[in-house]
Structure formats: structure tokens, C-alpha cells
Design a protein around this motif. Structure first.
Motif, mmCIF file in Angstrom:
data_model
loop_
_atom_site.group_PDB
_atom_site.id
_atom_site.type_symbol
_atom_site.label_atom_id
_atom_site.label_comp_id
_atom_site.label_asym_id
_atom_site.label_seq_id
_atom_site.Cartn_x
_atom_site.Cartn_y
_atom_site.Cartn_z
ATOM 1 N N LEU A 274 0.729 -1.223 0.304
ATOM 2 C CA LEU A 274 0.419 0.259 -0.115
ATOM 3 C C LEU A 274 0.973 1.234 -0.182
ATOM 4 N N ALA A 275 2.001 1.163 1.262
ATOM 5 C CA ALA A 275 2.776 2.790 0.691
ATOM 6 C C ALA A 275 3.710 2.292 -0.561
ATOM 7 N N GLY A 276 3.959 1.363 -1.081
ATOM 8 C CA GLY A 276 4.022 1.776 -2.136
ATOM 9 C C GLY A 276 3.838 1.753 -3.312
ATOM 10 N N LEU A 277 2.762 1.793 -3.442
ATOM 11 C CA LEU A 277 0.880 2.275 -4.823
ATOM 12 C C LEU A 277 1.059 3.525 -4.369
ATOM 13 N N VAL A 278 1.419 3.930 -2.708
ATOM 14 C CA VAL A 278 0.680 5.548 -2.897
ATOM 15 C C VAL A 278 1.478 6.434 -3.301
ATOM 16 N N LEU A 279 3.024 5.940 -2.896
ATOM 17 C CA LEU A 279 4.549 6.477 -3.312
ATOM 18 C C LEU A 279 4.200 6.515 -4.806
ATOM 19 N N LEU A 280 3.995 5.714 -5.298
ATOM 20 C CA LEU A 280 4.216 5.285 -6.931
ATOM 21 C C LEU A 280 2.962 6.467 -7.582
ATOM 22 N N VAL A 281 1.835 6.446 -7.430
ATOM 23 C CA VAL A 281 0.890 7.030 -7.748
ATOM 24 C C VAL A 281 1.276 8.764 -6.896
ATOM 25 N N VAL A 282 1.332 9.025 -6.578
ATOM 26 C CA VAL A 282 1.872 10.896 -5.824
ATOM 27 C C VAL A 282 4.459 10.810 -6.636
ATOM 28 N N GLY A 283 4.480 9.665 -6.932
ATOM 29 C CA GLY A 283 5.744 9.832 -7.737
ATOM 30 C C GLY A 283 5.063 10.614 -9.254
ATOM 31 N N LEU A 284 3.928 9.572 -9.706
ATOM 32 C CA LEU A 284 3.780 9.553 -11.291
ATOM 33 C C LEU A 284 2.775 11.111 -11.030
ATOM 34 N N THR A 285 1.928 11.354 -10.481
ATOM 35 C CA THR A 285 1.017 12.486 -11.074
ATOM 36 C C THR A 285 1.539 13.532 -10.430
ATOM 37 N N VAL A 286 1.744 13.880 -8.980
ATOM 38 C CA VAL A 286 1.869 15.376 -8.496
ATOM 39 C C VAL A 286 3.180 15.964 -8.071
ATOM 40 N N ALA A 287 4.408 14.931 -7.897
ATOM 41 C CA ALA A 287 6.122 15.399 -7.904
ATOM 42 C C ALA A 287 7.044 15.550 -9.443
ATOM 43 N N ASP A 288 7.303 15.743 -8.896
ATOM 44 C CA ASP A 288 8.270 16.588 -10.557
ATOM 45 C C ASP A 288 9.499 16.674 -10.868
ATOM 46 N N GLY A 289 10.374 16.426 -11.283
ATOM 47 C CA GLY A 289 11.961 16.445 -10.969
ATOM 48 C C GLY A 289 12.360 15.104 -10.403
ATOM 49 N N VAL A 290 13.512 15.546 -9.863
ATOM 50 C CA VAL A 290 14.237 14.337 -9.025
ATOM 51 C C VAL A 290 13.370 13.672 -7.674
ATOM 52 N N ALA A 291 12.521 15.007 -7.730
ATOM 53 C CA ALA A 291 12.142 14.051 -6.623
ATOM 54 C C ALA A 291 10.635 13.167 -6.834
ATOM 55 N N ALA A 292 9.884 13.016 -7.686
ATOM 56 C CA ALA A 292 9.289 12.449 -8.567
ATOM 57 C C ALA A 292 10.496 10.808 -8.824
ATOM 58 N N TRP A 293 11.362 11.246 -9.172
ATOM 59 C CA TRP A 293 12.727 10.088 -9.373
ATOM 60 C C TRP A 293 12.728 9.142 -8.136
ATOM 61 N N ILE A 294 12.737 10.293 -7.586
ATOM 62 C CA ILE A 294 13.114 8.986 -5.902
ATOM 63 C C ILE A 294 11.572 8.702 -5.351
ATOM 64 N N GLU A 295 10.410 9.212 -5.597
ATOM 65 C CA GLU A 295 9.464 8.517 -4.935
ATOM 66 C C GLU A 295 9.355 7.249 -5.614
ATOM 67 N N VAL A 296 9.143 7.036 -7.223
ATOM 68 C CA VAL A 296 8.741 6.200 -7.665
ATOM 69 C C VAL A 296 10.003 4.978 -7.120
ATOM 70 N N THR A 297 11.563 5.273 -7.559
ATOM 71 C CA THR A 297 11.921 4.252 -7.347
ATOM 72 C C THR A 297 12.365 3.318 -5.384
ATOM 73 N N LEU A 298 11.796 4.924 -4.977
ATOM 74 C CA LEU A 298 11.083 3.868 -3.570
ATOM 75 C C LEU A 298 10.597 2.840 -3.269
ATOM 76 N N ALA A 299 9.291 3.531 -4.447
ATOM 77 C CA ALA A 299 7.792 3.041 -5.225
ATOM 78 C C ALA A 299 8.314 1.488 -5.104
ATOM 79 N N ILE A 300 9.060 1.290 -6.122
ATOM 80 C CA ILE A 300 9.216 -0.111 -6.827
ATOM 81 C C ILE A 300 10.324 -1.153 -5.271
#
Length: 74
Positions: free
Chosen positions: A23-49
Motif C-alpha cells: 500500500l505504501a509503495g502504491l501510494v508513493l508510485l501514484v504521488v510520484g507519477l502524478t504530483v511530484a516532478d523533477g528529482v523528487a518524482a524519480w526518488i519517489e518512484v524508485t522508493l515505490a518500486i
């Protein structure tokens, strides 16, 4: 019956943690792909994976433990 429940409790606890990680991974993935941009998005998507893969690993171990718990001598 109580002994069987005690044997399955650790596996259930691991499955609960697996669900929390997923659940935490899916939430981070959604936030990383929709809201965040730049380096923060890549960090969130990587952490989600990483969290989703950890969830899969924990779930695999919990199911393996519960599967082979019946084969152990008592």
C-alpha cells in the motif's frame, strides 16, 4: 486447534506487513507519477518500486513458511 493458530500467526503477521508495504509503495508510485516532478518524482518512484519488491519478497516468505509449517514434525 490453538496450536495451529499459533503456528499461523507469524505468517499472518508477515502477510499484514506485506500488505502495508504494498500500500505504501502504491501510494508513493501514484504521488510520484502524478504530483511530484523533477528529482523528487524519480526518488519517489524508485522508493515505490523498492517497497513493492520488498512486499513481494515478504509475501513469498510468509506463504512459504505457512506452506511448509505443516511438514514439520510435532
Amino acid at each position: 486447534m490453538a496450536a495451529e493458530d499459533r503456528n499461523r500467526t507469524p505468517a499472518r503477521r508477515w502477510l499484514l506487513w506485506s500488505g502495508i508495504l504494498a500500500l505504501a509503495g502504491l501510494v508513493l508510485l501514484v504521488v510520484g507519477l502524478t504530483v511530484a516532478d523533477g528529482v523528487a518524482a524519480w526518488i519517489e518512484v524508485t522508493l515505490a518500486i523498492v517497497l513493492l519488491l520488498a512486499s513481494y519478497g515478504v509475501q513469498y516468505l510468509a506463504r512459504r513458511e505457512s506452506l511448509y509449517a505443516d511438514d514439520q514434525p510435532r
